[in-house]
Design an enzyme around this catalytic site. Structure first.
Site, PDB file in Angstrom:
ATOM      1  N   ARG A 290      26.802  35.164  55.213  1.00  0.00           N
ATOM      2  CA  ARG A 290      27.974  34.597  55.894  1.00  0.00           C
ATOM      3  C   ARG A 290      29.232  34.877  55.073  1.00  0.00           C
ATOM      4  O   ARG A 290      30.324  34.957  55.612  1.00  0.00           O
ATOM      5  CB  ARG A 290      27.812  33.088  56.147  1.00  0.00           C
ATOM      6  CG  ARG A 290      29.089  32.420  56.657  1.00  0.00           C
ATOM      7  CD  ARG A 290      28.838  31.152  57.459  1.00  0.00           C
ATOM      8  NE  ARG A 290      27.923  30.244  56.810  1.00  0.00           N
ATOM      9  CZ  ARG A 290      28.234  29.442  55.777  1.00  0.00           C
ATOM     10  NH1 ARG A 290      29.463  29.431  55.290  1.00  0.00           N
ATOM     11  NH2 ARG A 290      27.328  28.651  55.243  1.00  0.00           N
TER      12      ARG A 290
ATOM     13  N   TYR B 280      47.169  39.222  74.472  1.00  0.00           N
ATOM     14  CA  TYR B 280      45.863  39.174  75.133  1.00  0.00           C
ATOM     15  C   TYR B 280      45.640  37.719  75.600  1.00  0.00           C
ATOM     16  O   TYR B 280      45.940  36.780  74.858  1.00  0.00           O
ATOM     17  CB  TYR B 280      44.776  39.639  74.158  1.00  0.00           C
ATOM     18  CG  TYR B 280      43.399  39.238  74.610  1.00  0.00           C
ATOM     19  CD1 TYR B 280      42.912  39.678  75.840  1.00  0.00           C
ATOM     20  CD2 TYR B 280      42.603  38.395  73.852  1.00  0.00           C
ATOM     21  CE1 TYR B 280      41.660  39.285  76.292  1.00  0.00           C
ATOM     22  CE2 TYR B 280      41.349  38.010  74.282  1.00  0.00           C
ATOM     23  CZ  TYR B 280      40.886  38.448  75.509  1.00  0.00           C
ATOM     24  OH  TYR B 280      39.658  38.052  75.954  1.00  0.00           O
TER      25      TYR B 280
ATOM     26  N   ASP C 182      48.605  41.975  65.973  1.00  0.00           N
ATOM     27  CA  ASP C 182      47.355  42.418  66.577  1.00  0.00           C
ATOM     28  C   ASP C 182      47.524  43.907  66.878  1.00  0.00           C
ATOM     29  O   ASP C 182      48.260  44.299  67.780  1.00  0.00           O
ATOM     30  CB  ASP C 182      47.097  41.605  67.850  1.00  0.00           C
ATOM     31  CG  ASP C 182      45.754  41.925  68.484  1.00  0.00           C
ATOM     32  OD1 ASP C 182      45.292  43.074  68.334  1.00  0.00           O
ATOM     33  OD2 ASP C 182      45.182  41.047  69.144  1.00  0.00           O
TER      34      ASP C 182
ATOM     35  N   LYS D  10      37.173  47.301  70.335  1.00  0.00           N
ATOM     36  CA  LYS D  10      37.880  48.282  71.147  1.00  0.00           C
ATOM     37  C   LYS D  10      37.881  49.647  70.442  1.00  0.00           C
ATOM     38  O   LYS D  10      36.837  50.225  70.214  1.00  0.00           O
ATOM     39  CB  LYS D  10      39.288  47.756  71.441  1.00  0.00           C
ATOM     40  CG  LYS D  10      39.306  46.299  71.943  1.00  0.00           C
ATOM     41  CD  LYS D  10      38.665  46.176  73.288  1.00  0.00           C
ATOM     42  CE  LYS D  10      38.477  44.785  73.853  1.00  0.00           C
ATOM     43  NZ  LYS D  10      38.786  43.599  73.158  1.00  0.00           N
TER      44      LYS D  10
HETATM   45  C1  3LM Z   1      40.573  42.925  77.303  1.00  0.00           C
HETATM   46  N1  3LM Z   1      40.602  42.088  75.070  1.00  0.00           N
HETATM   47  O1  3LM Z   1      39.951  43.457  78.221  1.00  0.00           O
HETATM   48  P1  3LM Z   1      37.237  40.153  71.241  1.00  0.00           P
HETATM   49  N2  3LM Z   1      43.212  41.136  70.897  1.00  0.00           N
HETATM   50  C2  3LM Z   1      43.393  42.018  71.892  1.00  0.00           C
HETATM   51  C3  3LM Z   1      42.427  42.180  72.881  1.00  0.00           C
HETATM   52  O2  3LM Z   1      42.641  43.076  73.846  1.00  0.00           O
HETATM   53  C4  3LM Z   1      41.237  41.393  72.822  1.00  0.00           C
HETATM   54  C5  3LM Z   1      41.078  40.478  71.784  1.00  0.00           C
HETATM   55  C6  3LM Z   1      42.083  40.382  70.822  1.00  0.00           C
HETATM   56  C7  3LM Z   1      39.855  42.237  76.199  1.00  0.00           C
HETATM   57  C8  3LM Z   1      38.592  41.779  76.252  1.00  0.00           C
HETATM   58  S1  3LM Z   1      38.480  39.879  78.161  1.00  0.00           S
HETATM   59  C9  3LM Z   1      37.168  38.849  78.590  1.00  0.00           C
HETATM   60  C10 3LM Z   1      37.824  41.324  77.390  1.00  0.00           C
HETATM   61  C11 3LM Z   1      44.647  42.807  71.937  1.00  0.00           C
HETATM   62  C12 3LM Z   1      40.166  41.511  73.864  1.00  0.00           C
HETATM   63  C13 3LM Z   1      39.830  39.645  71.638  1.00  0.00           C
HETATM   64  O3  3LM Z   1      36.998  38.732  70.795  1.00  0.00           O
HETATM   65  O4  3LM Z   1      36.615  41.160  70.299  1.00  0.00           O
HETATM   66  O5  3LM Z   1      36.926  40.355  72.686  1.00  0.00           O
HETATM   67  O6  3LM Z   1      38.828  40.422  71.063  1.00  0.00           O
HETATM   68  O7  3LM Z   1      41.824  42.951  77.236  1.00  0.00           O
END
Ligand code: 3LM
Length: 403
Positions: A66, A119, A189, A214
């Site tokens: 962890r 987001y 971000d 991503k």
């Molecule tokens: C999306 N986005 O489809 P995870 N910061 C950014 C993001 O685009 C995202 C996160 C953080 C998308 C995911 S929505 C149900 C699917 C700019 C995620 C969050 O926790 O790794 O999904 O990241 O835009």
């Protein structure tokens, strides 16, 4: 077999070299050429004395996954190298990274300012959760508004560039100056740009976060997050945000990320070229009421993007088709673009942000932030650009006619 660890890649090496080599070297014990997957929850510390020293921070070493794991550590070092950071901390998701930042650096009475849209999940965290802990959150419309809302209580200024899903380009350098004038930390971000296009720490950011799900991963097979920062902020984040909160990245996921990141420069070149070609072709189509792509000269952030994004403009294109009905018809007619949330995969993906990723923000906020009912978001993959353009063209034709 040599027992000597080989030299890790030098910090002066070019980006593409660091993408391949940073964070790992052939294993000194076995010669394994790829970073091994350390599938272990705990590590023997051998003696009670050494255990006590490890827990007191008097000796560095692995003792529980962890807190740190060699495969995960290699991923952190690769990200730190590419972002030009002293260190990085991996998390189990992008939202895990975002919530760790909030829980590490905020306390009751603090304020946060952001320039929306972010987001949807990040806005959900800021708007929906932090208020319950006595943190006031301001949504700034632009840099002037940001200047107006920040004050001596502002602890974090949270930015995305280009923004999800409207692809607004935010002047990170100018925003960082505004934040630093009141002593706030700047979180960027960098999911949409990746360090291949933008390195926010060089522009004044203090913490750079990613949904590594991503582009860093690139292959749609992992959920992961990461934050890069200087040594002090990283240590604080590792202690409070990781150790005491626990959104941990597993070694298998770290392995996939390490493999994916080796091709980040190649993939980003292909994503950017494909998206640019697509935007150029569809911008004048009669069904397209507005197009958001920073690579087009008419985009309001074009000049800024040209400076801030290494002369390239990213792999996302958003189109406004006027109404939700037209947007949905278009999406349902696409064949190569899979309808799915997420982005940055080698496969092209398409989505309707107002009813999916950003739905929880509600109509009023969505309208103010330009997340219109007719907006579709295209994450351009690395397929042949002519095939992708052909698919979008036929779907625009089909989208114009109700079924
Ligand atoms: C999306 N986005 O489809 P995870 N910061 C950014 C993001 O685009 C995202 C996160 C953080 C998308 C995911 S929505 C149900 C699917 C700019 C995620 C969050 O926790 O790794 O999904 O990241 O835009």
């Amino acid at each position: 077999m040599s027992k000597q660890p080989e030299q890790a890649v030098s910090t002066g090496a070019a980006f593409a070299t660091r993408a391949v080599h940073a964070g790992h070297a052939p294993d000194p014990q076995t010669g394994a050429h790829v970073q091994p997957i350390y599938a272990t929850s705990t590590f023997s510390y051998g003696t009670a004395e050494r255990g006590a020293r490890l827990f007191a921070g008097e000796e560095s070493g692995y003792f529980y996954s962890r807190l740190s794991n060699p495969t995960v550590r290699a991923f952190e070092e690769k990200v730190a190298s590419l972002e030009g950071a002293a260190d990085a901390v991996a998390f189990g998701s992008g939202m895990g990274a975002a919530s760790a930042i909030a829980l590490t650096f905020l306390k009751s009475g603090d304020e946060v300012a952001f320039m929306g849209p972010l987001y949807g999940g990040t806005e959900g965290l800021l708007r929906g959760i932090l208020g319950r802990f006595g943190v006031t959150v301001h949504d700034a419309a632009d840099l002037n508004d940001l200047k107006r809302v920040v004050n001596e209580k502002t602890r974090l200024v949270w930015l995305e560039s280009p923004t999800n899903p409207t692809l607004r380009v935010v002047d990170l350098n100018a925003a960082a100056d505004i934040a630093h004038a009141v002593g706030a930390l700047v979180v960027v971000d960098n999911t949409f740009s990746t360090p291949y296009l933008t390195r926010p720490l060089e522009l004044g950011a203090d913490l750079v976060m990613h949904s590594a799900t991503k582009y860093l991963s690139g292959h749609g097979d992992v959920i992961a997050g990461v934050v890069a920062a200087n040594a002090d902020l990283s240590a604080e984040l590792r202690l409070h945000g990781l150790r005491h909160v626990g959104s941990v990245l597993g070694p298998f996921e770290a392995h996939l990320l390490l493999r994916g990141m080796k091709t980040l420069p190649l993939r980003m070149e292909a994503h950017c070229a494909g998206a640019h070609a697509l935007a150029e072709v569809v911008k004048d189509h009669p069904a397209v009421q507005a197009i958001h792509y920073p690579g087009l000269p008419q985009h309001p952030g074009h000049d800024l993007a040209a400076r801030q994004m290494n002369g390239k403009f990213g792999g996302l294109v958003s189109l406004d088709l006027g109404t939700q009905e037209a947007a949905w018809r278009f999406l349902n007619a696409l064949k190569l673009f899979t309808q799915a949330v997420s982005l940055g995969d080698v496969e092209s993906l398409s989505s309707h942000p107002a009813s999916t990723t950003h739905q929880l923000l509600g109509e009023e906020t969505l309208a103010r932030q330009g997340v219109t009912p007719g907006l579709v978001r295209l994450s351009v993959g690395i397929e042949d650009a002519a095939d992708l353009i052909g698919d979008v063209r036929q779907a625009l034709e089909a989208g114009g006619r109700p079924h």
